[in-house]
Design a protein around this motif. Sequence first.
Motif, PDB file in Angstrom:
ATOM      1  N   PRO A   1       0.833  -1.202   0.000  1.00  0.00           N
ATOM      2  CA  PRO A   1       0.000   0.000   0.000  1.00  0.00           C
ATOM      3  C   PRO A   1       0.873   1.260   0.000  1.00  0.00           C
ATOM      4  O   PRO A   1       1.965   1.267   0.546  1.00  0.00           O
ATOM      5  CB  PRO A   1      -0.791  -0.119   1.298  1.00  0.00           C
ATOM      6  N   GLN A   2       0.367   2.294  -0.631  1.00  0.00           N
ATOM      7  CA  GLN A   2       1.077   3.560  -0.627  1.00  0.00           C
ATOM      8  C   GLN A   2       0.826   4.261   0.697  1.00  0.00           C
ATOM      9  O   GLN A   2      -0.302   4.316   1.180  1.00  0.00           O
ATOM     10  CB  GLN A   2       0.600   4.442  -1.769  1.00  0.00           C
ATOM     11  N   VAL A   3       1.878   4.786   1.269  1.00  0.00           N
ATOM     12  CA  VAL A   3       1.777   5.475   2.547  1.00  0.00           C
ATOM     13  C   VAL A   3       2.359   6.874   2.364  1.00  0.00           C
ATOM     14  O   VAL A   3       3.473   7.024   1.848  1.00  0.00           O
ATOM     15  CB  VAL A   3       2.551   4.724   3.651  1.00  0.00           C
ATOM     16  N   THR A   4       1.606   7.868   2.776  1.00  0.00           N
ATOM     17  CA  THR A   4       2.098   9.241   2.663  1.00  0.00           C
ATOM     18  C   THR A   4       2.981   9.571   3.856  1.00  0.00           C
ATOM     19  O   THR A   4       2.953   8.895   4.886  1.00  0.00           O
ATOM     20  CB  THR A   4       0.926  10.238   2.602  1.00  0.00           C
ATOM     21  N   MET A   5       3.743  10.626   3.688  1.00  0.00           N
ATOM     22  CA  MET A   5       4.655  11.053   4.754  1.00  0.00           C
ATOM     23  C   MET A   5       3.879  11.516   5.986  1.00  0.00           C
ATOM     24  O   MET A   5       4.285  11.260   7.116  1.00  0.00           O
ATOM     25  CB  MET A   5       5.542  12.172   4.222  1.00  0.00           C
ATOM     26  N   MET A   6       2.736  12.157   5.772  1.00  0.00           N
ATOM     27  CA  MET A   6       1.929  12.619   6.908  1.00  0.00           C
ATOM     28  C   MET A   6       1.374  11.449   7.708  1.00  0.00           C
ATOM     29  O   MET A   6       1.311  11.505   8.940  1.00  0.00           O
ATOM     30  CB  MET A   6       0.775  13.517   6.421  1.00  0.00           C
ATOM     31  N   GLU A   7       0.975  10.376   7.031  1.00  0.00           N
ATOM     32  CA  GLU A   7       0.489   9.191   7.740  1.00  0.00           C
ATOM     33  C   GLU A   7       1.599   8.582   8.592  1.00  0.00           C
ATOM     34  O   GLU A   7       1.364   8.151   9.723  1.00  0.00           O
ATOM     35  CB  GLU A   7      -0.047   8.158   6.758  1.00  0.00           C
ATOM     36  N   MET A   8       2.810   8.562   8.043  1.00  0.00           N
ATOM     37  CA  MET A   8       3.947   8.029   8.799  1.00  0.00           C
ATOM     38  C   MET A   8       4.231   8.881  10.040  1.00  0.00           C
ATOM     39  O   MET A   8       4.454   8.354  11.122  1.00  0.00           O
ATOM     40  CB  MET A   8       5.203   7.981   7.911  1.00  0.00           C
ATOM     41  N   ILE A   9       4.190  10.185   9.869  1.00  0.00           N
ATOM     42  CA  ILE A   9       4.450  11.081  11.002  1.00  0.00           C
ATOM     43  C   ILE A   9       3.362  10.932  12.053  1.00  0.00           C
ATOM     44  O   ILE A   9       3.647  10.892  13.262  1.00  0.00           O
ATOM     45  CB  ILE A   9       4.581  12.539  10.509  1.00  0.00           C
ATOM     46  N   GLN A  10       2.103  10.799  11.628  1.00  0.00           N
ATOM     47  CA  GLN A  10       1.017  10.595  12.592  1.00  0.00           C
ATOM     48  C   GLN A  10       1.177   9.267  13.324  1.00  0.00           C
ATOM     49  O   GLN A  10       0.943   9.190  14.546  1.00  0.00           O
ATOM     50  CB  GLN A  10      -0.333  10.641  11.886  1.00  0.00           C
ATOM     51  N   ASP A  11       1.590   8.221  12.616  1.00  0.00           N
ATOM     52  CA  ASP A  11       1.829   6.927  13.268  1.00  0.00           C
ATOM     53  C   ASP A  11       2.951   7.031  14.289  1.00  0.00           C
ATOM     54  O   ASP A  11       2.885   6.421  15.369  1.00  0.00           O
ATOM     55  CB  ASP A  11       2.145   5.857  12.223  1.00  0.00           C
ATOM     56  N   ILE A  12       3.978   7.795  13.963  1.00  0.00           N
ATOM     57  CA  ILE A  12       5.080   7.984  14.915  1.00  0.00           C
ATOM     58  C   ILE A  12       4.589   8.726  16.153  1.00  0.00           C
ATOM     59  O   ILE A  12       4.940   8.375  17.281  1.00  0.00           O
ATOM     60  CB  ILE A  12       6.264   8.711  14.237  1.00  0.00           C
ATOM     61  N   TYR A  13       3.753   9.751  15.949  1.00  0.00           N
ATOM     62  CA  TYR A  13       3.192  10.478  17.095  1.00  0.00           C
ATOM     63  C   TYR A  13       2.338   9.560  17.974  1.00  0.00           C
ATOM     64  O   TYR A  13       2.412   9.618  19.213  1.00  0.00           O
ATOM     65  CB  TYR A  13       2.363  11.674  16.640  1.00  0.00           C
ATOM     66  N   HIS A  14       1.524   8.705  17.354  1.00  0.00           N
ATOM     67  CA  HIS A  14       0.694   7.781  18.128  1.00  0.00           C
ATOM     68  C   HIS A  14       1.570   6.796  18.905  1.00  0.00           C
ATOM     69  O   HIS A  14       1.306   6.496  20.080  1.00  0.00           O
ATOM     70  CB  HIS A  14      -0.267   7.017  17.222  1.00  0.00           C
ATOM     71  N   ALA A  15       2.610   6.299  18.267  1.00  0.00           N
ATOM     72  CA  ALA A  15       3.514   5.369  18.952  1.00  0.00           C
ATOM     73  C   ALA A  15       4.238   6.063  20.100  1.00  0.00           C
ATOM     74  O   ALA A  15       4.415   5.486  21.178  1.00  0.00           O
ATOM     75  CB  ALA A  15       4.517   4.785  17.956  1.00  0.00           C
ATOM     76  N   LYS A  16       4.649   7.312  19.872  1.00  0.00           N
ATOM     77  CA  LYS A  16       5.323   8.052  20.943  1.00  0.00           C
ATOM     78  C   LYS A  16       4.399   8.291  22.131  1.00  0.00           C
ATOM     79  O   LYS A  16       4.823   8.174  23.285  1.00  0.00           O
ATOM     80  CB  LYS A  16       5.848   9.391  20.413  1.00  0.00           C
ATOM     81  N   SER A  17       3.136   8.621  21.862  1.00  0.00           N
ATOM     82  CA  SER A  17       2.214   8.867  22.975  1.00  0.00           C
ATOM     83  C   SER A  17       1.951   7.578  23.751  1.00  0.00           C
ATOM     84  O   SER A  17       1.890   7.592  24.985  1.00  0.00           O
ATOM     85  CB  SER A  17       0.909   9.478  22.477  1.00  0.00           C
TER      86      SER A  17
END
Length: 148
Positions: free
Chosen positions: A51-67
């Motif tokens: 699947p294609q993943v945008t950079m914003m989706e990756m950054i949001q996933d990183i934020y969710h993982a960090k929280s």
Amino acid sequence: MLHTHIGMLVFFIQLFCYAQISSANNLLTTKNKQDNAIQHNQYPSFIIDMPQVTMMEMIQDIYHAKSALNKRKVTLSKTEKTRSFNTKDGAISLILPGGFLYAAIIKLRHHDVKNQLRNVTKQLHELSLDLVAFRSAQIDNTLIATLH
């Protein structure tokens, strides 16, 4: 007893045949390709739909993982403070029979929580580095897009 062994042998032969037939059926069926997926053809007969993943989706996933990791770090910090070996545990280990075993268990639990806290802290640091890298890549892509 012989009937049980023969029955088990027949069962395993049937299971093997079923697995072979199922595997053959899976090879014959085709799946519809998604249009928003990238085809990665590493081997001639092996295609994976990614699947294609945008950079914003990756950054949001990183934020969710960090929280989630920050919440885990807070609970581990509280647990580490409560599970430390204190004077009450020392008194219990001296008075009770098998007290050394009790003390060893308390120390091991505290050590495990400390290791988990260290791992979570390490993961948070790595996620912070990944977030910086993704943000810089996003800024570079935006800058390149505006220059062209």
